[in-house]
Design a protein around this motif. Structure first.
Motif, PDB file in Angstrom:
ATOM      1  N   TYR A   1      35.184  40.014  42.446  1.00 36.95           N
ATOM      2  CA  TYR A   1      36.420  40.315  41.733  1.00 36.95           C
ATOM      3  C   TYR A   1      37.155  39.024  41.389  1.00 36.95           C
ATOM      4  CZ  TYR A   1      35.684  44.856  44.017  1.00 36.95           C
ATOM      5  OH  TYR A   1      35.155  46.046  44.460  1.00 36.95           O
TER       6      TYR A   1
ATOM      7  N   TYR B   1      41.216  38.073  40.583  1.00 38.56           N
ATOM      8  CA  TYR B   1      42.599  38.511  40.555  1.00 38.56           C
ATOM      9  C   TYR B   1      43.487  37.361  40.107  1.00 38.56           C
ATOM     10  CZ  TYR B   1      41.382  42.472  43.619  1.00 38.56           C
ATOM     11  OH  TYR B   1      40.845  43.599  44.166  1.00 38.56           O
TER      12      TYR B   1
ATOM     13  N   LEU C   1      48.991  41.221  43.239  1.00 39.98           N
ATOM     14  CA  LEU C   1      47.703  40.818  42.669  1.00 39.98           C
ATOM     15  C   LEU C   1      47.321  41.780  41.559  1.00 39.98           C
ATOM     16  CD1 LEU C   1      47.594  39.575  45.658  1.00 39.98           C
ATOM     17  CD2 LEU C   1      45.151  39.469  45.244  1.00 39.98           C
TER      18      LEU C   1
ATOM     19  N   LEU D   1      44.246  42.774  38.850  1.00 40.76           N
ATOM     20  CA  LEU D   1      42.809  42.635  38.684  1.00 40.76           C
ATOM     21  C   LEU D   1      42.470  42.231  37.254  1.00 40.76           C
ATOM     22  CD1 LEU D   1      40.017  43.006  40.037  1.00 40.76           C
ATOM     23  CD2 LEU D   1      40.111  45.395  39.307  1.00 40.76           C
TER      24      LEU D   1
ATOM     25  N   PHE E   1      42.596  34.299  42.391  1.00 36.19           N
ATOM     26  CA  PHE E   1      41.772  34.556  43.565  1.00 36.19           C
ATOM     27  C   PHE E   1      40.470  35.240  43.172  1.00 36.19           C
ATOM     28  CE2 PHE E   1      44.326  33.270  47.033  1.00 36.19           C
ATOM     29  CZ  PHE E   1      45.651  33.510  46.687  1.00 36.19           C
TER      30      PHE E   1
END
Lengths: 113, 110
Positions: free
Chosen positions: B33, B35, B43, B45, B90
């Motif tokens: 993923y 983010y 956060l 996505l 992230f």
């Protein structure tokens, strides 16, 4: 759609005092629930998770959380806060197919001496 | 060694530049993923991938693209960076239940 609300943007607690961070969720079925912590300059770390069973969940660093279906809540607690607990805390739920997590906006915890 | 690594950790760039953020993992997870974190927004996505051939858009994919070069590598690109893409990014991996996060990349677009 699944959603998470963390109503407190900031909370300040004195070192040694107890802590409760609020999380309310919207979920169609029995929820899976997570609490993550983000220390300054770091990524997110899982504190604890609820999948099923006992509604009081123990996590790392002395944290616990209680799932209350009637209140749609999963509040995080700690009996005695340490200065190192100062961080940002995120509650999260997965979407229906468990492909991804939906995060709350976070609560920043400040610990005063 | 960290299970999820991100490079670079910090980057300052100018408007219009192409930027690539890289993520590598040693956990053996199929799911990865990207983010974005902005103050007060939590956060969000950007993209996620369940294997090398499976790429999915998240809530805020406009202005971003990704590449899953291998099970262990997932890169995020900003084709033409703009200032409102200044944020903390992230990468995360998942075993289908828990997500494991990298340390983040702080990107500043001037």
């Amino acid at each position: 759609a699944q959603s998470v609300t963390q109503p407190d943007i900031h909370i300040t607690v004195s070192e040694g005092a107890s802590l409760e961070l609020r999380c309310n969720y919207s979920y169609g079925a029995t929820p899976y629930l997570f609490w993550y912590v983000q220390s300054p300059g770091q990524g997110l770390q899982l504190l604890l998770k609820y999948f099923s069973g006992d509604t009081l969940v123990q996590g790392i660093k002395g944290f616990e959380a209680e799932f209350k279906r009637s209140q749609s809540s999963f509040n995080l607690r700690k009996p005695s806060v340490h200065w190192s607990d100062a961080a940002e805390y995120f509650c999260a739920v997965p979407n229906t197919g468990f492909q991804k997590l939906v995060f709350g906006t976070g609560t920043r915890l400040l610990v005063s001496p | 060694d960290a299970d999820v690594t991100q490079t670079p950790r910090n980057r300052i760039t100018k408007t219009g530049k192409r930027i690539m953020l890289e993520c590598s993992q040693t956990k053996g997870h199929d799911r990865m993923y990207w983010y974005r974190q902005d103050p007060g927004l939590g956060l969000q996505l950007i993209y996620y991938s369940f294997d090398v051939k499976d790429i999915n858009k998240g809530e805020i994919s406009d202005g971003y693209s990704v590449s899953r070069q291998a099970q262990a590598k997932f890169s995020l690109s900003l084709e033409s960076a703009i200032p409102n893409q200044t944020a903390l990014y992230f990468c995360a991996t998942s075993d289908g239940w828990e997500q494991f996060f990298g340390p983040g990349t702080r990107l500043t677009v001037l």
